[in-house]
Every structure is written in C-alpha cells, then in structure tokens.
Motif scaffolding. Structure first.
Motif, PDB file in Angstrom:
ATOM      1  N   PRO A  39       0.837  -1.202   0.000  1.00  0.00           N
ATOM      2  CA  PRO A  39       0.000   0.000   0.000  1.00  0.00           C
ATOM      3  C   PRO A  39       0.872   1.252   0.000  1.00  0.00           C
ATOM      4  O   PRO A  39       1.775   1.389   0.825  1.00  0.00           O
ATOM      5  CB  PRO A  39      -0.815  -0.124   1.289  1.00  0.00           C
ATOM      6  N   VAL A  40       0.591   2.143  -0.929  1.00  0.00           N
ATOM      7  CA  VAL A  40       1.400   3.355  -1.098  1.00  0.00           C
ATOM      8  C   VAL A  40       0.483   4.563  -1.232  1.00  0.00           C
ATOM      9  O   VAL A  40      -0.527   4.514  -1.946  1.00  0.00           O
ATOM     10  CB  VAL A  40       2.301   3.253  -2.345  1.00  0.00           C
ATOM     11  N   VAL A  41       0.832   5.626  -0.526  1.00  0.00           N
ATOM     12  CA  VAL A  41       0.158   6.908  -0.707  1.00  0.00           C
ATOM     13  C   VAL A  41       1.167   7.927  -1.232  1.00  0.00           C
ATOM     14  O   VAL A  41       2.371   7.767  -1.071  1.00  0.00           O
ATOM     15  CB  VAL A  41      -0.473   7.439   0.602  1.00  0.00           C
ATOM     16  N   ALA A  42       0.660   8.946  -1.866  1.00  0.00           N
ATOM     17  CA  ALA A  42       1.507  10.027  -2.372  1.00  0.00           C
ATOM     18  C   ALA A  42       0.878  11.352  -2.003  1.00  0.00           C
ATOM     19  O   ALA A  42      -0.344  11.504  -2.061  1.00  0.00           O
ATOM     20  CB  ALA A  42       1.666   9.931  -3.886  1.00  0.00           C
ATOM     21  N   PHE A  43       1.716  12.289  -1.589  1.00  0.00           N
ATOM     22  CA  PHE A  43       1.232  13.651  -1.389  1.00  0.00           C
ATOM     23  C   PHE A  43       2.330  14.616  -1.787  1.00  0.00           C
ATOM     24  O   PHE A  43       3.506  14.245  -1.885  1.00  0.00           O
ATOM     25  CB  PHE A  43       0.772  13.878   0.061  1.00  0.00           C
ATOM     26  N   ALA A  44       1.935  15.845  -2.046  1.00  0.00           N
ATOM     27  CA  ALA A  44       2.876  16.826  -2.605  1.00  0.00           C
ATOM     28  C   ALA A  44       2.896  18.092  -1.763  1.00  0.00           C
ATOM     29  O   ALA A  44       2.072  18.988  -1.967  1.00  0.00           O
ATOM     30  CB  ALA A  44       2.507  17.151  -4.054  1.00  0.00           C
ATOM     31  N   PRO A  45       3.834  18.178  -0.816  1.00  0.00           N
ATOM     32  CA  PRO A  45       3.976  19.428  -0.058  1.00  0.00           C
ATOM     33  C   PRO A  45       4.733  20.465  -0.871  1.00  0.00           C
ATOM     34  O   PRO A  45       5.875  20.235  -1.272  1.00  0.00           O
ATOM     35  CB  PRO A  45       4.765  18.988   1.184  1.00  0.00           C
ATOM     36  N   GLY A  46       4.114  21.575  -1.138  1.00  0.00           N
ATOM     37  CA  GLY A  46       4.748  22.615  -1.933  1.00  0.00           C
ATOM     38  C   GLY A  46       5.742  23.423  -1.126  1.00  0.00           C
ATOM     39  O   GLY A  46       6.022  23.138   0.048  1.00  0.00           O
TER      40      GLY A  46
ATOM     41  N   ALA B 190      -6.642   6.991  10.282  1.00  0.00           N
ATOM     42  CA  ALA B 190      -5.283   7.505  10.183  1.00  0.00           C
ATOM     43  C   ALA B 190      -4.372   6.427   9.619  1.00  0.00           C
ATOM     44  O   ALA B 190      -4.538   5.236   9.920  1.00  0.00           O
ATOM     45  CB  ALA B 190      -4.773   7.970  11.543  1.00  0.00           C
ATOM     46  N   LEU B 191      -3.419   6.847   8.804  1.00  0.00           N
ATOM     47  CA  LEU B 191      -2.456   5.946   8.174  1.00  0.00           C
ATOM     48  C   LEU B 191      -1.082   6.152   8.799  1.00  0.00           C
ATOM     49  O   LEU B 191      -0.655   7.289   8.994  1.00  0.00           O
ATOM     50  CB  LEU B 191      -2.373   6.218   6.669  1.00  0.00           C
ATOM     51  N   GLU B 192      -0.402   5.059   9.096  1.00  0.00           N
ATOM     52  CA  GLU B 192       0.965   5.110   9.591  1.00  0.00           C
ATOM     53  C   GLU B 192       1.896   4.775   8.435  1.00  0.00           C
ATOM     54  O   GLU B 192       1.779   3.693   7.843  1.00  0.00           O
ATOM     55  CB  GLU B 192       1.158   4.125  10.739  1.00  0.00           C
ATOM     56  N   CYS B 193       2.781   5.698   8.099  1.00  0.00           N
ATOM     57  CA  CYS B 193       3.536   5.585   6.855  1.00  0.00           C
ATOM     58  C   CYS B 193       5.041   5.735   7.060  1.00  0.00           C
ATOM     59  O   CYS B 193       5.495   6.323   8.036  1.00  0.00           O
ATOM     60  CB  CYS B 193       3.085   6.667   5.863  1.00  0.00           C
ATOM     61  N   ARG B 194       5.786   5.210   6.068  1.00  0.00           N
ATOM     62  CA  ARG B 194       7.233   5.397   6.018  1.00  0.00           C
ATOM     63  C   ARG B 194       7.621   5.819   4.606  1.00  0.00           C
ATOM     64  O   ARG B 194       7.195   5.208   3.626  1.00  0.00           O
ATOM     65  CB  ARG B 194       7.958   4.104   6.385  1.00  0.00           C
TER      66      ARG B 194
ATOM     67  N   LEU C 127       6.325   9.691  -1.641  1.00  0.00           N
ATOM     68  CA  LEU C 127       5.671   8.395  -1.677  1.00  0.00           C
ATOM     69  C   LEU C 127       5.935   7.689  -0.348  1.00  0.00           C
ATOM     70  O   LEU C 127       7.083   7.600   0.099  1.00  0.00           O
ATOM     71  CB  LEU C 127       6.208   7.542  -2.824  1.00  0.00           C
ATOM     72  N   GLY C 128       4.881   7.187   0.262  1.00  0.00           N
ATOM     73  CA  GLY C 128       5.022   6.524   1.548  1.00  0.00           C
ATOM     74  C   GLY C 128       4.323   5.185   1.564  1.00  0.00           C
ATOM     75  O   GLY C 128       3.194   5.057   1.079  1.00  0.00           O
ATOM     76  N   GLU C 129       5.004   4.177   2.110  1.00  0.00           N
ATOM     77  CA  GLU C 129       4.361   2.880   2.293  1.00  0.00           C
ATOM     78  C   GLU C 129       3.501   2.946   3.549  1.00  0.00           C
ATOM     79  O   GLU C 129       3.945   3.413   4.602  1.00  0.00           O
ATOM     80  CB  GLU C 129       5.399   1.772   2.439  1.00  0.00           C
ATOM     81  N   VAL C 130       2.267   2.474   3.439  1.00  0.00           N
ATOM     82  CA  VAL C 130       1.349   2.487   4.573  1.00  0.00           C
ATOM     83  C   VAL C 130       1.567   1.215   5.387  1.00  0.00           C
ATOM     84  O   VAL C 130       1.319   0.104   4.914  1.00  0.00           O
ATOM     85  CB  VAL C 130      -0.117   2.585   4.115  1.00  0.00           C
TER      86      VAL C 130
END
Length: 212
Positions: free
Chosen positions: A56-63, A134-138, A152-155
């Motif tokens: 499981p992978v999430v992605a977010f983009a902090p500007g 809530a997701l715990e990610c690395r 990109l973070g693995e959940v």
C-alpha cells in the motif's frame, strides 16, 4: 459539444493551479503529521491520493513557501522517515483548515490549537486522535519534478474508528460513517462524501449478453 483547450506549457503557475484544482476533484485531504528538530508538525495537503495496495502506497505533494523554501513537512520527511496521515471528517474540517495557517517554523500546530494526539503503533509519529481514520507511513521515495515535490510513503498501519468497522474479520468498513470531506477547486472550497451512488462492474460476457 464544444470544449475550450488550455496549453498548460504556456501558462503561468497560478493559472495552471486554478484550472487544475477546479477540474481534478474531489481530492482527499492528507492531514500529515511529522516529527522534526522543532517538534511535531501538522499540516493539510489536498494533492494526495492512494497509489496502490501491494504494497500500500500513498503520495502527497507538499509545496514550497512563497519565498521558495520547503515547508516544514517537506523538511521533516527525510529518506526512510516516518509520518502519519489523519483523514479529515466534517467535524474536524475547521480545525484542519486552521492548521494550514502560516505558523512560525517549528511551532506545534496541534498544541497551539488544542488538538489531541494519539501515539502510533507501527511508527513513532502520532496522529490526530479524533480523526476517524489515520495511516501510519514510512517514506520510500521522494520525487522532484521542477518545483513539484511528490512524497511516496508505504502504509504500514491503519487506524479506524470502531463504529465504522462493520466486520473486522471480513475487513468491511462503513465508509459513510467516516464522514470524510474533500477539496473542491482552490482555496476554501470543500465537499462532503456521503452523497454517493453505486455502479456494478460487469464482465465482458455480461456486456455482450446485454448487447444481444
């Protein structure tokens, strides 16, 4: 039906942002918690999504900030570091919006706003206690494309409010009970996610049968 075309390669960033955020909706909100030298940081990002499930992978983009320096979240998420993503319910929307305030570097937004935090189980970073999920990610990879930074973070773990878990053994979840909100357009526009409808996916054989 006619369409207007926009050459995004020829437009300034402000125009691209306005057009795309008004078009690519609904965007879920990642309320990202990180740990840095200055302590805990909590900030929302709507350039966010689930990218897969194995792993499981999430992605977010902090500007970046207007002066071009990275925001605290980007500074805190170093290679292999941990972070959490609290999902935002309607009841927490106002608090989430307040954490987007341009607080001074190193200031703990959760403490300043009186938000309760819960400790992680698979990561050391806490998450918003009252968040319905809530997701715990690395962090596994950070991609830079121009001034766009994609983390990109693995959940590794998932917290769900118990009233939204219909059957833990079958992993059935009452999504509507989470009462999540999402972003619509640019600044300040949000939407609820309870107004849903269902479409049953059909097989090719079923499609052929209906055509006959």
């Amino acid at each position: 039906m006619s369409h207007a075309h926009f050459d995004l390669t020829a437009l300034p960033q402000s125009a691209r942002y306005k057009l795309l955020t008004a078009t690519v909706v609904t965007r879920p909100i990642a309320w990202v918690g990180t740990q840095g030298e200055g302590g805990f940081n909590l900030a929302p990002y709507s350039f966010f999504g689930l990218m897969g499930s194995e792993p499981p992978v999430v992605a977010f983009a902090p500007g970046d900030r207007p002066d071009g320096t990275p925001k605290d979240t980007a500074l805190n998420v170093k290679p292999g570091s941990e972070f959490t993503v609290s999902l935002v319910s309607a009841a927490l929307a106002e608090a989430m919006n307040l954490t987007a305030t341009d607080f001074p570097h190193g200031m703990d937004e959760a403490q300043a706003l009186g938000l309760r935090l819960a400790p992680g189980q698979q990561v050391q970073v806490p998450h918003v206690q009252d968040a319905p999920a809530a997701l715990e990610c690395r962090e596994v990879q950070t991609v830079l494309i121009g001034r766009t930074r994609i983390i990109l973070g693995e959940v590794l773990g998932l917290w769900l409010r118990e009233d939204a878990v219909l059957d833990a053994e079958k992993h059935d979840v009452d999504t509507a009970a989470l009462d999540l909100v999402g972003r619509m357009g640019g600044r300040g526009t949000y939407t609820h996610t309870r107004d849903t409808f269902e479409l049953t996916r059909q097989t090719y054989a079923q499609w052929v049968e209906k055509k006959e």
